[in-house]
Design an enzyme around this catalytic site. Structure first.
Site, PDB file in Angstrom:
ATOM      1  N   CYS A 112       0.982   4.849  -8.515  1.00 44.14           N
ATOM      2  CA  CYS A 112       1.287   5.403  -7.201  1.00 44.14           C
ATOM      3  C   CYS A 112       2.479   4.673  -6.580  1.00 44.14           C
ATOM      4  O   CYS A 112       3.554   4.669  -7.151  1.00 44.14           O
ATOM      5  CB  CYS A 112       0.042   5.367  -6.319  1.00 44.14           C
ATOM      6  SG  CYS A 112       0.102   6.500  -4.924  1.00 44.14           S
ATOM      7  N   HIS A 113       2.300   4.041  -5.425  1.00 42.58           N
ATOM      8  CA  HIS A 113       3.381   3.306  -4.766  1.00 42.58           C
ATOM      9  C   HIS A 113       3.685   1.967  -5.440  1.00 42.58           C
ATOM     10  O   HIS A 113       4.642   1.294  -5.066  1.00 42.58           O
ATOM     11  CB  HIS A 113       3.031   3.047  -3.296  1.00 42.58           C
ATOM     12  CG  HIS A 113       3.191   4.238  -2.413  1.00 42.58           C
ATOM     13  ND1 HIS A 113       2.229   5.218  -2.316  1.00 42.58           N
ATOM     14  CD2 HIS A 113       4.201   4.611  -1.595  1.00 42.58           C
ATOM     15  CE1 HIS A 113       2.635   6.147  -1.466  1.00 42.58           C
ATOM     16  NE2 HIS A 113       3.831   5.805  -1.016  1.00 42.58           N
TER      17      HIS A 113
END
Length: 182
Positions: A112-113
């Site tokens: 994800c991030h």
């Protein structure tokens, strides 16, 4: 090396971590026999969230980011969570850890991030990654190539990068980590 002989480092800020992006790799790798260390900015409890919004589980870190050495580990995991990675991507210790793993040719898995840290660490140029779509411009502006895939593995620049987009991709992400360690 076998998974049961592997030493895995997971690095986080102490809050804002996407719950399953931390707990699934942590617990699945431990269940497979790996020695897993959770390192955080402080020794305060690590507060997770679900979907960056809802309160999640709280975990106790094993070590400080400032006290860990990449040389002691075989693989680095960087969970997501917008607030989590927004903080560790400017943490000098976290940046140094990521750089040390890459310079030693050791694999890094970011979901994800999580790849945001690699942007700030100057490691994404020349790599292809599949993080969440929200940081596509960051990846591309840092000289990387973004792909929208459940899992992408890139061995360019002398080290392996394992990336996935979101919690729904965790089966692929954790499986790729296990296969890399095996």
């Amino acid at each position: 090396m076998a998974v049961e002989n592997a030493k895995v480092l997971i690095i986080v800020n102490n809050w804002g971590i996407e719950e399953t992006e931390l707990t699934r790799p942590l617990r699945d790798l431990k269940a497979a026999g790996a020695a897993v260390t959770l390192a955080a900015a402080t020794l305060d409890p690590c507060e997770t969230v679900s979907h960056d919004r809802y309160e999640g589980e709280t975990l106790t870190p094993d070590a400080l980011l400032s006290d860990v050495n990449a040389g002691d580990y075989d693989l680095l995991v960087v969970p997501g969570g917008t607030c989590n990675v927004d903080r560790i991507r400017v943490n000098e210790d976290a940046i140094a850890i990521a750089q040390e793993f890459a310079h030693e040719g050791k694999p890094i898995a970011a979901i994800c991030h999580g790849a945001w840290l690699l942007v700030n660490a100057g490691l994404i140029a020349g790599k292809t990654a599949a993080p969440c779509r929200y940081i596509r411009a960051d990846i591309e502006n840092a000289g990387g190539h973004y792909v929208d895939e459940q899992l992408h593995i890139d061995d360019a620049n002398g080290w392996r990068l394992i990336t996935s987009r979101k919690p729904a991709d965790l089966d692929y992400f954790v499986d790729a980590i296990k296969k890399t360690l095996a």
